[in-house]
Design a protein around this motif. Structure first.
Motif, PDB file in Angstrom:
ATOM      1  N   ASP A 118     -34.694 -50.062 -41.146  1.00  0.00           N
ATOM      2  CA  ASP A 118     -34.879 -50.832 -39.921  1.00  0.00           C
ATOM      3  C   ASP A 118     -36.235 -51.534 -39.958  1.00  0.00           C
ATOM      4  OD1 ASP A 118     -34.164 -51.857 -37.477  1.00  0.00           O
ATOM      5  OD2 ASP A 118     -34.488 -50.001 -36.362  1.00  0.00           O
ATOM      6  N   PHE A 119     -36.356 -52.589 -39.197  1.00  0.00           N
ATOM      7  CA  PHE A 119     -37.634 -53.279 -39.040  1.00  0.00           C
ATOM      8  C   PHE A 119     -37.647 -53.933 -37.681  1.00  0.00           C
ATOM      9  CE2 PHE A 119     -34.801 -56.187 -41.367  1.00  0.00           C
ATOM     10  CZ  PHE A 119     -34.784 -57.284 -40.509  1.00  0.00           C
ATOM     11  N   GLN A 120     -38.845 -54.183 -37.191  1.00  0.00           N
ATOM     12  CA  GLN A 120     -39.008 -54.886 -35.931  1.00  0.00           C
ATOM     13  C   GLN A 120     -39.969 -56.032 -36.163  1.00  0.00           C
ATOM     14  OE1 GLN A 120     -39.654 -52.492 -32.503  1.00  0.00           O
ATOM     15  NE2 GLN A 120     -40.177 -54.231 -31.204  1.00  0.00           N
ATOM     16  N   LEU A 121     -39.463 -57.251 -35.989  1.00  0.00           N
ATOM     17  CA  LEU A 121     -40.251 -58.462 -36.183  1.00  0.00           C
ATOM     18  C   LEU A 121     -40.101 -59.348 -34.956  1.00  0.00           C
ATOM     19  CD1 LEU A 121     -39.160 -59.227 -39.862  1.00  0.00           C
ATOM     20  CD2 LEU A 121     -41.369 -58.320 -39.133  1.00  0.00           C
ATOM     21  N   THR A 122     -40.760 -60.464 -34.988  1.00  0.00           N
ATOM     22  CA  THR A 122     -40.612 -61.476 -33.954  1.00  0.00           C
ATOM     23  C   THR A 122     -39.956 -62.678 -34.601  1.00  0.00           C
ATOM     24  OG1 THR A 122     -42.615 -60.682 -32.891  1.00  0.00           O
ATOM     25  CG2 THR A 122     -41.863 -62.861 -32.263  1.00  0.00           C
ATOM     26  N   ASP A 123     -38.922 -63.220 -33.941  1.00  0.00           N
ATOM     27  CA  ASP A 123     -38.257 -64.380 -34.540  1.00  0.00           C
ATOM     28  C   ASP A 123     -39.142 -65.616 -34.403  1.00  0.00           C
ATOM     29  OD1 ASP A 123     -37.855 -65.540 -32.009  1.00  0.00           O
ATOM     30  OD2 ASP A 123     -35.731 -65.075 -31.947  1.00  0.00           O
ATOM     31  N   ILE A 124     -38.714 -66.718 -35.001  1.00  0.00           N
ATOM     32  CA  ILE A 124     -39.586 -67.903 -35.019  1.00  0.00           C
ATOM     33  C   ILE A 124     -39.775 -68.518 -33.636  1.00  0.00           C
ATOM     34  CG2 ILE A 124     -39.250 -68.456 -37.449  1.00  0.00           C
ATOM     35  CD1 ILE A 124     -37.309 -70.658 -36.604  1.00  0.00           C
ATOM     36  N   ASP A 125     -39.001 -68.061 -32.645  1.00  0.00           N
ATOM     37  CA  ASP A 125     -39.193 -68.526 -31.276  1.00  0.00           C
ATOM     38  C   ASP A 125     -40.046 -67.566 -30.463  1.00  0.00           C
ATOM     39  OD1 ASP A 125     -37.645 -70.856 -31.667  1.00  0.00           O
ATOM     40  OD2 ASP A 125     -35.802 -69.695 -31.384  1.00  0.00           O
ATOM     41  N   THR A 170     -39.377 -64.236 -29.952  1.00  0.00           N
ATOM     42  CA  THR A 170     -38.610 -63.162 -29.340  1.00  0.00           C
ATOM     43  C   THR A 170     -38.613 -61.926 -30.247  1.00  0.00           C
ATOM     44  OG1 THR A 170     -37.155 -64.832 -28.361  1.00  0.00           O
ATOM     45  CG2 THR A 170     -36.342 -62.566 -28.384  1.00  0.00           C
ATOM     46  N   PRO A 171     -38.931 -60.744 -29.687  1.00  0.00           N
ATOM     47  CA  PRO A 171     -38.887 -59.525 -30.503  1.00  0.00           C
ATOM     48  C   PRO A 171     -37.464 -59.273 -31.015  1.00  0.00           C
ATOM     49  CG  PRO A 171     -40.020 -59.118 -28.427  1.00  0.00           C
ATOM     50  CD  PRO A 171     -39.390 -60.483 -28.327  1.00  0.00           C
ATOM     51  N   PHE A 172     -37.372 -58.792 -32.234  1.00  0.00           N
ATOM     52  CA  PHE A 172     -36.075 -58.533 -32.870  1.00  0.00           C
ATOM     53  C   PHE A 172     -36.166 -57.240 -33.663  1.00  0.00           C
ATOM     54  CE2 PHE A 172     -33.348 -58.497 -36.548  1.00  0.00           C
ATOM     55  CZ  PHE A 172     -32.127 -58.880 -36.040  1.00  0.00           C
ATOM     56  N   LYS A 173     -35.186 -56.380 -33.467  1.00  0.00           N
ATOM     57  CA  LYS A 173     -35.095 -55.136 -34.227  1.00  0.00           C
ATOM     58  C   LYS A 173     -33.709 -55.096 -34.854  1.00  0.00           C
ATOM     59  CE  LYS A 173     -36.057 -50.240 -33.782  1.00  0.00           C
ATOM     60  NZ  LYS A 173     -36.425 -49.168 -32.857  1.00  0.00           N
ATOM     61  N   TYR A 185     -30.320 -65.401 -36.623  1.00  0.00           N
ATOM     62  CA  TYR A 185     -31.668 -64.952 -36.315  1.00  0.00           C
ATOM     63  C   TYR A 185     -32.567 -65.301 -37.494  1.00  0.00           C
ATOM     64  CZ  TYR A 185     -28.903 -62.066 -33.137  1.00  0.00           C
ATOM     65  OH  TYR A 185     -28.009 -61.632 -32.197  1.00  0.00           O
ATOM     66  N   THR A 186     -33.744 -65.829 -37.192  1.00  0.00           N
ATOM     67  CA  THR A 186     -34.672 -66.220 -38.246  1.00  0.00           C
ATOM     68  C   THR A 186     -36.030 -65.590 -37.981  1.00  0.00           C
ATOM     69  OG1 THR A 186     -33.528 -68.332 -38.469  1.00  0.00           O
ATOM     70  CG2 THR A 186     -35.714 -68.177 -39.444  1.00  0.00           C
ATOM     71  N   MET A 187     -36.520 -64.830 -38.961  1.00  0.00           N
ATOM     72  CA  MET A 187     -37.784 -64.132 -38.855  1.00  0.00           C
ATOM     73  C   MET A 187     -38.723 -64.517 -39.980  1.00  0.00           C
ATOM     74  SD  MET A 187     -36.390 -62.156 -36.526  1.00  0.00           S
ATOM     75  CE  MET A 187     -34.824 -61.969 -37.219  1.00  0.00           C
ATOM     76  N   VAL A 188     -40.017 -64.420 -39.700  1.00  0.00           N
ATOM     77  CA  VAL A 188     -41.043 -64.508 -40.737  1.00  0.00           C
ATOM     78  C   VAL A 188     -41.559 -63.085 -40.905  1.00  0.00           C
ATOM     79  CG1 VAL A 188     -43.289 -65.448 -41.380  1.00  0.00           C
ATOM     80  CG2 VAL A 188     -41.673 -66.855 -40.091  1.00  0.00           C
TER      81      VAL A 188
END
Length: 166
Positions: free
Chosen positions: A32-39, A41-44, A112-115
């Motif tokens: 699992d990971f928790q990142l913020t998308d390019i907009d 918004t938190p994402f897990k 969903y797009t994350m950095v």
């Protein structure tokens, strides 16, 4: 000559072991990971439990990563119909680079797009890109490997039992 063959055999065995040790085994839960998308918004990843997921670990400068994006576009109708969530995590790229890349890649379905901030790179011990991981509704890995064609994506998800309509 025997020494060369023996050396090559040992090297091949070590490389195979390293690659297979890095892959997430089918049937296991994905890290699992928790990142913020390019907009912003938190994402897990685990928040998508119960969904079908394609996790793509990639970079913006990788030609094969772009080819994988084009395969997603070819499979867009299928992905939308099956409500498959596509999650792209860009490794070692800036938000600006990812946004410019995404502007060129219009999927036509939600994704969903994350950095990555290093979490995914470390958790998945990324050794190749693109890395495409298919995850079933039970949040178990179905496949962990390299690029998939649109046809291969369909074939992999079509192997799953049909879920009842809500």
């Amino acid at each position: 000559m025997k020494k060369v063959l023996l050396s090559l055999s040992v090297l091949f065995t070590v490389l195979i072991a390293a690659v297979s040790a890095s892959a997430v085994e089918p049937g296991s839960s994905p890290p699992d990971f928790q990142l913020t998308d390019i907009d912003g918004t938190p994402f897990k990843l685990s928040d998508l439990k119960g969904e079908l997921i394609i996790l793509k670990l990639a970079t913006t400068w990788c030609p094969t990563c772009l080819q994988q994006s084009n395969e997603f576009i070819q499979a867009a109708a299928y992905l939308k119909e099956k409500n498959i969530r596509v999650v792209e995590v860009y490794l070692q790229d800036s938000g600006k680079m990812v946004r410019a890349y995404q502007d060129k890649t219009q999927y036509g379905f939600p994704h969903y797009t994350m950095v990555d901030d290093g979490q995914a790179l470390k958790a998945y011990n990324v050794y190749l890109i693109p890395r495409v991981i298919l995850i079933n509704r039970d949040f178990k890995v179905m496949r962990d490997g390299n690029i998939l064609t649109a046809g291969q994506i369909k074939a992999e998800f079509d192997k799953l039992p049909v879920s009842p309509k809500p």
